[in-house]
Scaffold this motif. Structure first.
Motif, PDB file in Angstrom:
ATOM      1  N   MET A 158     -41.833  34.440   4.673  1.00  0.00           N
ATOM      2  CA  MET A 158     -40.482  33.962   4.325  1.00  0.00           C
ATOM      3  C   MET A 158     -39.826  34.876   3.296  1.00  0.00           C
ATOM      4  SD  MET A 158     -38.573  31.615   5.448  1.00  0.00           S
ATOM      5  CE  MET A 158     -37.570  30.923   4.126  1.00  0.00           C
ATOM      6  N   VAL A 159     -38.561  35.148   3.530  1.00  0.00           N
ATOM      7  CA  VAL A 159     -37.809  35.976   2.589  1.00  0.00           C
ATOM      8  C   VAL A 159     -37.420  35.134   1.367  1.00  0.00           C
ATOM      9  CG1 VAL A 159     -35.477  35.511   3.468  1.00  0.00           C
ATOM     10  CG2 VAL A 159     -36.035  37.773   2.559  1.00  0.00           C
ATOM     11  N   ASP A 160     -37.427  35.765   0.190  1.00  0.00           N
ATOM     12  CA  ASP A 160     -36.913  35.107  -1.005  1.00  0.00           C
ATOM     13  C   ASP A 160     -35.488  35.579  -1.230  1.00  0.00           C
ATOM     14  OD1 ASP A 160     -38.934  33.431  -2.036  1.00  0.00           O
ATOM     15  OD2 ASP A 160     -40.049  35.208  -2.699  1.00  0.00           O
ATOM     16  N   LEU A 161     -34.609  34.657  -1.601  1.00  0.00           N
ATOM     17  CA  LEU A 161     -33.227  35.039  -1.878  1.00  0.00           C
ATOM     18  C   LEU A 161     -33.112  35.635  -3.275  1.00  0.00           C
ATOM     19  CD1 LEU A 161     -30.790  32.276  -0.619  1.00  0.00           C
ATOM     20  CD2 LEU A 161     -31.389  34.477   0.404  1.00  0.00           C
ATOM     21  N   LEU A 162     -32.358  36.713  -3.382  1.00  0.00           N
ATOM     22  CA  LEU A 162     -31.926  37.232  -4.687  1.00  0.00           C
ATOM     23  C   LEU A 162     -30.593  36.549  -4.951  1.00  0.00           C
ATOM     24  CD1 LEU A 162     -32.745  40.982  -4.137  1.00  0.00           C
ATOM     25  CD2 LEU A 162     -33.627  39.615  -6.027  1.00  0.00           C
ATOM     26  N   ASP A 163     -30.646  35.491  -5.735  1.00  0.00           N
ATOM     27  CA  ASP A 163     -29.515  34.583  -5.881  1.00  0.00           C
ATOM     28  C   ASP A 163     -28.559  35.083  -6.969  1.00  0.00           C
ATOM     29  OD1 ASP A 163     -27.791  32.477  -6.405  1.00  0.00           O
ATOM     30  OD2 ASP A 163     -29.309  30.937  -6.088  1.00  0.00           O
ATOM     31  N   ALA A 172     -28.121  34.051 -10.998  1.00  0.00           N
ATOM     32  CA  ALA A 172     -28.290  35.108 -12.009  1.00  0.00           C
ATOM     33  C   ALA A 172     -27.014  35.259 -12.830  1.00  0.00           C
ATOM     34  CB  ALA A 172     -28.661  36.429 -11.328  1.00  0.00           C
ATOM     35  N   ALA A 173     -25.857  35.094 -12.185  1.00  0.00           N
ATOM     36  CA  ALA A 173     -24.579  35.201 -12.895  1.00  0.00           C
ATOM     37  C   ALA A 173     -24.416  34.058 -13.886  1.00  0.00           C
ATOM     38  CB  ALA A 173     -23.422  35.223 -11.892  1.00  0.00           C
ATOM     39  N   LEU A 230     -29.157  42.271 -11.662  1.00  0.00           N
ATOM     40  CA  LEU A 230     -29.774  41.321 -10.716  1.00  0.00           C
ATOM     41  C   LEU A 230     -31.246  41.683 -10.506  1.00  0.00           C
ATOM     42  CD1 LEU A 230     -29.334  38.950  -8.677  1.00  0.00           C
ATOM     43  CD2 LEU A 230     -28.742  40.687  -6.966  1.00  0.00           C
ATOM     44  N   LEU A 231     -31.525  42.967 -10.302  1.00  0.00           N
ATOM     45  CA  LEU A 231     -32.919  43.404 -10.120  1.00  0.00           C
ATOM     46  C   LEU A 231     -33.737  43.103 -11.369  1.00  0.00           C
ATOM     47  CD1 LEU A 231     -32.208  46.791  -8.295  1.00  0.00           C
ATOM     48  CD2 LEU A 231     -33.288  44.771  -7.282  1.00  0.00           C
ATOM     49  N   GLN A 232     -33.147  43.356 -12.545  1.00  0.00           N
ATOM     50  CA  GLN A 232     -33.856  43.080 -13.808  1.00  0.00           C
ATOM     51  C   GLN A 232     -34.184  41.596 -13.932  1.00  0.00           C
ATOM     52  OE1 GLN A 232     -31.111  44.658 -16.683  1.00  0.00           O
ATOM     53  NE2 GLN A 232     -32.109  46.678 -16.744  1.00  0.00           N
ATOM     54  N   GLN A 233     -33.209  40.747 -13.601  1.00  0.00           N
ATOM     55  CA  GLN A 233     -33.437  39.312 -13.763  1.00  0.00           C
ATOM     56  C   GLN A 233     -34.545  38.817 -12.835  1.00  0.00           C
ATOM     57  OE1 GLN A 233     -30.020  36.761 -14.233  1.00  0.00           O
ATOM     58  NE2 GLN A 233     -29.161  38.030 -15.834  1.00  0.00           N
ATOM     59  N   GLU A 257     -37.065  40.730 -12.203  1.00  0.00           N
ATOM     60  CA  GLU A 257     -38.201  41.558 -12.623  1.00  0.00           C
ATOM     61  C   GLU A 257     -38.642  42.540 -11.547  1.00  0.00           C
ATOM     62  OE1 GLU A 257     -41.015  38.735 -14.165  1.00  0.00           O
ATOM     63  OE2 GLU A 257     -39.846  38.442 -15.991  1.00  0.00           O
ATOM     64  N   ILE A 258     -37.655  43.106 -10.855  1.00  0.00           N
ATOM     65  CA  ILE A 258     -37.934  44.145  -9.869  1.00  0.00           C
ATOM     66  C   ILE A 258     -37.636  45.479 -10.540  1.00  0.00           C
ATOM     67  CG2 ILE A 258     -37.273  45.108  -7.630  1.00  0.00           C
ATOM     68  CD1 ILE A 258     -36.267  42.188  -6.958  1.00  0.00           C
ATOM     69  N   SER A 259     -38.672  46.262 -10.770  1.00  0.00           N
ATOM     70  CA  SER A 259     -38.494  47.551 -11.425  1.00  0.00           C
ATOM     71  C   SER A 259     -38.051  48.592 -10.397  1.00  0.00           C
ATOM     72  CB  SER A 259     -39.823  47.953 -12.070  1.00  0.00           C
ATOM     73  OG  SER A 259     -39.799  49.321 -12.360  1.00  0.00           O
ATOM     74  N   VAL A 260     -37.166  49.499 -10.799  1.00  0.00           N
ATOM     75  CA  VAL A 260     -36.763  50.576  -9.875  1.00  0.00           C
ATOM     76  C   VAL A 260     -37.534  51.863 -10.157  1.00  0.00           C
ATOM     77  CG1 VAL A 260     -34.472  49.590  -9.516  1.00  0.00           C
ATOM     78  CG2 VAL A 260     -34.775  51.380 -11.237  1.00  0.00           C
TER      79      VAL A 260
END
Ligand SMILES: Nc1nc(=O)c2c([nH]1)NC[C@@H]1CN(c3ccc(C(=O)N[C@@H](CCC(=O)O)C(=O)O)cc3)C=[N+]21
Length: 281
Positions: free
Chosen positions: A1-6, A10-11, A147-150, A152-155
């Motif tokens: 299942m995909v997780d939503l990046l909401d 986050a806003a 959004l990526l930071q919130q 915790e997705i590191s680039v």
């Protein structure tokens, strides 16, 4: 299942932080001021500007809209910018894109004082971005980074493929990602064998402006997909550049449209206004 990046959630989190920061500024007698110049009656722009106003006022920003006629002269726009450049209550000035044909967008962008150029579209701020210096940077890429930071997705150490090379999304997105230690590939509508490239992306950011263009066969399994698109399908429904139903079978995380990058774009703008006001303190 995909997780939503909401992006909506986050806003809301970001708005809580912004309200606090603005409260602290107000204790020092400073209210962040944002001037938005809207020219003409583009219907999408009216929706975006209305959303900006609601969010800005919610966190306590002094939001001033200058709604100018479709046939306004360039001289009149430049005069307004000059006045706002000298207004001590105004921290940030932006001109909503697109502008009517009699207006030279580059000229108008570069007439805004560099420190008040809250969109970061002036040549000065573009140069600061690409030389990894501090400056004002565009709202959508800022919002995506946040959004990526919130989540915790590191680039850093990731291969990020950016599809789209616009001045307001693709190019500044690539610059911010490079500055954050990502390995960045830029692609666009004329890239041959696009799917072979996008399939290598750990993080795929799509701003190509074609409804539901990116299907599952463009996406690496378990990757993160960010959809910057805003298109209307044949029924009038708002859809992104990513085919949500097929890509959600492959990706691990995916932004919805609406409720993804759109709200975070406004977050990126508000954050930049607040940073400018904090420099007054
Ligand atoms: N100088 C300039 N700076 C910009 O930052 C700028 C611009 N011009 N021109 C157009 C794009 C687009 N943009 C959006 C803002 C909010 C939503 C937004 O609020 N979207 C919501 C709702 C959208 C809807 O209902 O139509 C969502 O995605 O959930 C979308 C897109 C700012 N832009």
């Amino acid at each position: 299942m995909v997780d939503l990046l909401d992006g909506k959630k986050a806003a809301q989190l970001a708005d809580q932080e912004f309200s606090q920061r603005i409260n602290d500024l107000k204790l020092m007698g400073i209210t962040p001021g944002l001037a938005v110049i809207l020219i003409g009656n583009d219907s999408a722009s009216q929706v975006y500007v209305r959303n900006k106003k609601r969010r800005a006022q919610k966190v306590g920003i002094n939001y001033q809209l200058f709604h100018l006629a479709e046939n306004i002269t360039q001289t009149a726009v430049l005069q307004l910018i000059n006045k706002l450049n000298h207004d001590p209550e105004i921290d940030g000035i932006m001109v909503q894109m697109p502008v009517p044909p009699q207006i030279d967008a580059a000229k108008v962008m570069n007439a805004i004082a560099v420190d008040k150029d809250v969109d970061g579209f002036s040549f000065d701020n573009i140069g600061r971005l690409w030389s990894n210096n501090s400056g004002n940077f565009p709202a959508t890429p800022r919002g995506i980074i946040r959004l990526l930071q919130q989540y915790e997705i590191s680039v850093a150490q990731k291969h990020v493929v950016v599809v789209g090379r616009s001045n307001i999304v693709g190019r500044p997105m690539a610059g911010l990602l490079l500055n954050a230690d990502a390995t960045v590939t830029m692609a666009h509508s004329k890239t041959p064998n696009l799917a072979a490239l996008t399939k290598q992306a750990d993080i795929l950011i799509v701003a190509i402006g074609q409804a539901e263009f990116i299907t599952a066969d463009y996406v690496k399994p378990q990757s993160v997909v960010i959809d910057v698109g805003m298109n209307h399908d044949v029924t009038g429904k708002l859809v992104g550049d990513v085919d949500f139903s097929s890509v959600s079978q492959v990706a691990s995380m995916l932004t919805p449209v609406p409720g993804g990058v759109g709200p975070m774009t406004i977050t990126g703008l508000l954050e930049q206004v607040i940073i400018l006001a904090e420099k007054r303190a």
